[in-house]
Design an enzyme around this catalytic site. Structure first.
Site, PDB file in Angstrom:
ATOM      1  N   MET A   1      20.163  -4.255  -1.117  1.00 22.13           N
ATOM      2  CA  MET A   1      20.280  -2.823  -1.360  1.00 22.13           C
ATOM      3  C   MET A   1      19.860  -2.498  -2.789  1.00 22.13           C
ATOM      4  SD  MET A   1      23.570  -0.309  -0.963  1.00 22.13           S
ATOM      5  CE  MET A   1      23.505   1.389  -1.547  1.00 22.13           C
TER       6      MET A   1
ATOM      7  N   ASN B   1      -3.762   0.352   5.024  1.00 25.09           N
ATOM      8  CA  ASN B   1      -3.856   1.810   4.959  1.00 25.09           C
ATOM      9  C   ASN B   1      -4.179   2.295   3.559  1.00 25.09           C
ATOM     10  OD1 ASN B   1      -0.863   0.814   4.883  1.00 25.09           O
ATOM     11  ND2 ASN B   1      -0.898   2.646   3.611  1.00 25.09           N
TER      12      ASN B   1
ATOM     13  N   ASN C   1       1.575  -3.155  16.225  1.00 20.51           N
ATOM     14  CA  ASN C   1       1.821  -3.497  14.832  1.00 20.51           C
ATOM     15  C   ASN C   1       1.513  -4.973  14.617  1.00 20.51           C
ATOM     16  OD1 ASN C   1       3.254  -3.690  12.109  1.00 20.51           O
ATOM     17  ND2 ASN C   1       3.583  -1.543  12.607  1.00 20.51           N
TER      18      ASN C   1
ATOM     19  N   VAL D   1      10.155  -3.012  10.052  1.00 14.78           N
ATOM     20  CA  VAL D   1      10.307  -1.631   9.603  1.00 14.78           C
ATOM     21  C   VAL D   1      11.019  -0.766  10.641  1.00 14.78           C
ATOM     22  CG1 VAL D   1       8.016  -0.933  10.409  1.00 14.78           C
ATOM     23  CG2 VAL D   1       9.101   0.307   8.526  1.00 14.78           C
TER      24      VAL D   1
ATOM     25  N   LYS E   1      -3.489  -0.428  14.620  1.00 17.97           N
ATOM     26  CA  LYS E   1      -2.504   0.637  14.796  1.00 17.97           C
ATOM     27  C   LYS E   1      -3.071   1.877  15.474  1.00 17.97           C
ATOM     28  CE  LYS E   1       0.890   0.154  11.010  1.00 17.97           C
ATOM     29  NZ  LYS E   1       1.415   0.891   9.842  1.00 17.97           N
TER      30      LYS E   1
ATOM     31  N   ALA F   1       0.817  -1.217   0.000  1.00 15.79           N
ATOM     32  CA  ALA F   1       0.000   0.000   0.000  1.00 15.79           C
ATOM     33  C   ALA F   1       0.848   1.264   0.000  1.00 15.79           C
ATOM     34  CB  ALA F   1      -0.946   0.007   1.202  1.00 15.79           C
ATOM     35  N   GLU F   2       2.023   1.234   0.612  1.00 15.11           N
ATOM     36  CA  GLU F   2       2.890   2.418   0.591  1.00 15.11           C
ATOM     37  C   GLU F   2       3.289   2.803  -0.826  1.00 15.11           C
ATOM     38  OE1 GLU F   2       2.215   2.385   4.291  1.00 15.11           O
ATOM     39  OE2 GLU F   2       3.023   0.525   3.500  1.00 15.11           O
TER      40      GLU F   2
ATOM     41  N   ASP G   1      -1.993   6.120   8.176  1.00 12.85           N
ATOM     42  CA  ASP G   1      -1.430   4.772   8.068  1.00 12.85           C
ATOM     43  C   ASP G   1      -1.900   3.899   9.221  1.00 12.85           C
ATOM     44  OD1 ASP G   1       0.039   2.606   7.143  1.00 12.85           O
ATOM     45  OD2 ASP G   1       1.885   3.239   8.109  1.00 12.85           O
TER      46      ASP G   1
END
Length: 725
Positions: A695, A311, A442, A592, A383, A232-233, A356
């Site tokens: 990375m 979210n 969370n 996270v 949340k 969703a982000e 969020d």
């Protein structure tokens, strides 16, 4: 057995041959011979424990009926939350408040991972299945602590940036001889439980344009494997899908938010949802969010699957849906028909989510008395900081009470809608969001003990200031937008103004009937592990500072603890094996928060710790977290620090934190690496050696001049925070 065989032999002898009574010695010999024959027959039929035939027998027996039957004893831990209610309450009491002080280590198993470990181990008759980071599955023989097999889905490490919250996995499902795992890159894989060989594999992703992932554990309901996705982000549209456990064929799919209103809606629930979104925001282009990335529960008696939805995308509703609206079915609990996936009911915990405030946190199905009458309820702590009790038969609101401080709402009215604080949706002003997007709770599992009537809830506070962005566009990636260069779309500037509230972590024992805290334990940091509770009147929880602790479930008194070599975020499981109760927890710091932060100086790899009364195995050696001194001496132009700050926020901050301010989590903080590394940063940013560790390769996303500016920000920030001599 000898006594039983002897008694049966005597009965048979007296009935059939009363006139022919042999000597007693003959009777004894005959009984022993008969017994040995029985033992020999049983041994011939029972393969050795841990052998392929044994594994096949015990895992093939796992189905809906066996999971329901196991709930009466808790001898095994066959599904992620122990039972279909996902109570994580074990009826075992061999380990209890009196003897838990004698709990000792039986063995440890190296998961060979350096990123987050979030899975609860499944165990059936001593055969354990658990996942590590990158969706790698391990099968372990509990009797020996040795590997049976591992399965690596070979997720490309180059896509690590496509997940907001570390390359984690929360576990597997076990059903009729198969192990089901969702891979980080969006595949659902069925494995042979005996060999770990792939039986079938399905790509669950509806498109490749958005950064979809899978981090949650599948659930098997009515012979179907149900799985959701994350993303969703990044603007993904949420959905859940059910696949036939035997063949992998898709059985049904339900979307959590509506699609393009110019096209036919998938069903009536989507048509209904579209009326709660402003089309001016063109949410369907951005996806809308709502991804169901974790909790899925099942009530076999009601034949309902309950989904917790995520979210909005972007977080800022003013940008996502300018005219407002509840934006169904964001931040909701949704009940679906388990056979068809059809919408049955929903309850939206955070209408028009703006902060969020996902509802993807684990839910518990329980039967409790409300106002003296029995109710079938869902217990949920999402949340947004409120603990909810919902009728699971119809989705009706029963009660909600904040379990931590909140500043976005004063409470919920009798209809189940929040009474919002107007300032929380201010179009321009920033605010310290309490709770922040990390959540008051969370994904870390909570547990419910019907003997105490309490829910054991990992609660937290992570300060974060949200300032609305102006002229925001999806995927515009303006320097300064948090994570913008790796796909994040929040619609807010994060911590543009330093937040004033303080971080905390705590374990809360919550009474869901009284909606009141019974006791609590404070920790040194947020992001502590999930909980397990037992009929031995115990609560087990791991901590961010590297301990595994047992508490008295009634009083909260700490009774025992053991070091774990790194922070713990997962929840433990417990089970009976050969007459002995064991407790196992998979340890591995991450998630996270754990990417950039830590609360311990230890840095051991992902490890399964298994305990029992009287265990005396040695703890593995503790590896100290390696950290250079604060970087110094890299030449830079002070004029580059300002633009370098914006580039760093959009490209680096999600994984590396603030240089020299944060200490680093399972990814290094760039303020504490060598000067040589920072001086040659381009060698790491463009097709660098850490791509194989997850990375991103910033080729085409950053220029060499951008890297010069980022270097200036890193060294300039380190110089600014360096203690003065």
């Amino acid at each position: 057995m000898i006594r039983l065989a002897s008694t049966n032999a005597r009965r048979q002898f007296s009935t059939n041959a009363q006139t022919q009574r042999p000597p007693l010695g003959f009777l004894t010999v005959a009984s022993v011979v008969a017994t040995l024959a029985i033992v020999s027959q049983v041994s011939a039929q029972s393969p050795p424990k841990g052998s392929p035939d044994h594994i096949k027998a015990v895992t093939s027996a796992v189905d809906q009926n066996s999971i329901k039957a196991n709930a009466a004893t808790s001898n095994d831990w066959p599904t992620i939350g122990l039972d279909y209610g996902e109570t994580r309450f074990s009826k075992l009491n061999q380990i209890n408040t009196e003897n838990v002080k004698n709990l000792g280590l039986m063995w440890t198993y190296n998961l060979e991972s350096s990123r987050g470990v979030e899975a609860t181990p499944l165990v059936v008759d001593g055969i354990m299945y658990v996942t590590a980071s990158w969706s790698v599955v391990h099968a372990i023989d509990v009797r020996t602590g040795k590997k049976i097999w591992t399965f690596d889905p070979q997720v490309s490490r180059s896509i690590g940036f496509k997940g907001c919250c570390d390359v984690v996995n929360r576990g597997v499902a076990l059903y009729k001889g198969k192990v089901f795992v969702g891979s980080y890159d969006g595949r659902l894989v069925a494995l042979d439980a005996v060999t770990g060989k792939k039986v079938w594999e399905k790509d669950t992703l509806i498109d490749k344009e958005h950064s979809y992932t899978i981090t949650g554990a599948p659930r098997v309901v009515n012979g179907k494997v149900v799985i959701g996705n994350g993303g969703a982000e990044y603007g993904a549209r949420g959905y859940v899908t059910a696949y036939d456990a035997e063949t992998g064929d898709q059985a049904w799919r339900w979307f959590t938010v509506p699609g393009d209103p110019s096209k036919p809606f998938e069903d009536e629930s989507m048509e209904k949802a579209a009326k709660t979104w402003d089309p001016a925001g063109k949410y369907w282009i951005n996806g809308g969010g709502g991804t169901a990335w974790d909790t899925i529960t099942f009530d076999p008696d009601l034949n309902l699957v309950y989904i917790g939805t995520g979210n909005g995308s972007p977080w800022n509703r003013h940008l996502r849906s300018p005219a407002g609206g509840d934006n169904l079915y964001l931040a909701s609990i949704v009940a679906l028909n388990a056979d068809t996936g059809k919408y049955v009911w929903h309850y939206q915990e955070t209408p028009g989510d703006h902060w969020d405030y996902t509802s993807t946190q684990p839910m518990i199905l329980a039967d409790i008395a409300i106002d003296g009458a029995p109710r079938k309820v869902i217990l949920h702590a999402p949340k947004n900081g409120f603990f909810f009790v919902i009728d699971r038969t119809n989705g009706k609101f029963i009660s909600a009470k904040n379990f931590v401080d909140v500043n976005w709402a004063t409470g919920y009215d009798s209809s189940g809608r929040p009474v919002e604080v107007a300032e929380a949706r201010d179009l321009e002003k920033g605010m310290d969001s309490i709770p922040g997007p990390f959540g008051a709770h969370n994904w870390h599992p909570m547990s419910f003990n019907p003997m105490t009537g309490l829910v054991y809830l990992p609660a937290q506070g992570v300060p974060l200031n949200l300032t609305p962005l102006k002229d925001w566009k999806h995927n515009a990636n303006k320097p300064g937008e948090f994570g913008g260069n790796t796909g994040w779309n929040t619609g807010f500037a994060l911590n543009a103004t330093p937040p004033k509230n303080l971080p905390f972590g705590r374990l809360i024992a919550w009474d869901p009937v009284k909606q009141k805290e019974a006791w609590k334990q404070e920790y040194v940091a947020p992001w502590n592990g999930g909980t397990l509770t037992t009929a031995g009147n115990l609560v087990f929880q791991g901590t961010a500072d590297g301990r595994f602790i047992a508490y008295n479930a009634t009083t909260g008194e700490k009774l025992w603890e053991s070091p774990t070599g790194t922070g713990v975020v997962a929840a433990a499981s417990t089970y009976m094996l050969d007459g002995v109760q064991y407790v196992s927890v998979a340890v591995g710091w991450g998630g996270v928060f754990g990417i950039t932060q830590r609360a311990t100086e230890a840095d051991n790899p992902g490890t399964v710790y298994t305990f029992a009364i009287g265990g005396k195995a040695p703890l593995p050696p503790i590896t100290k977290y390696q950290m250079e001194n604060l970087v110094a001496g890299v030449k830079y132009d002070p004029a580059d620090v300002g633009p370098g700050t914006l580039l760093y926020v959009s490209s680096c901050a999600t994984c590396h934190g603030v240089p020299g301010v944060d200490k680093g989590g399972n990814v290094r903080n760039l303020g504490y690496v060598s000067a040589e590394t920072i001086a040659n940063l381009k060698n790491f940013v463009f097709k660098g050696p850490h791509v194989e560790k997850g990375m991103p390769d910033f080729s085409g996303k950053l220029s060499e001049d951008d890297v010069v500016k980022i270097t200036a920000f890193i060294q300039g920030t380190a110089d600014a925070v360096r203690p003065k001599k």
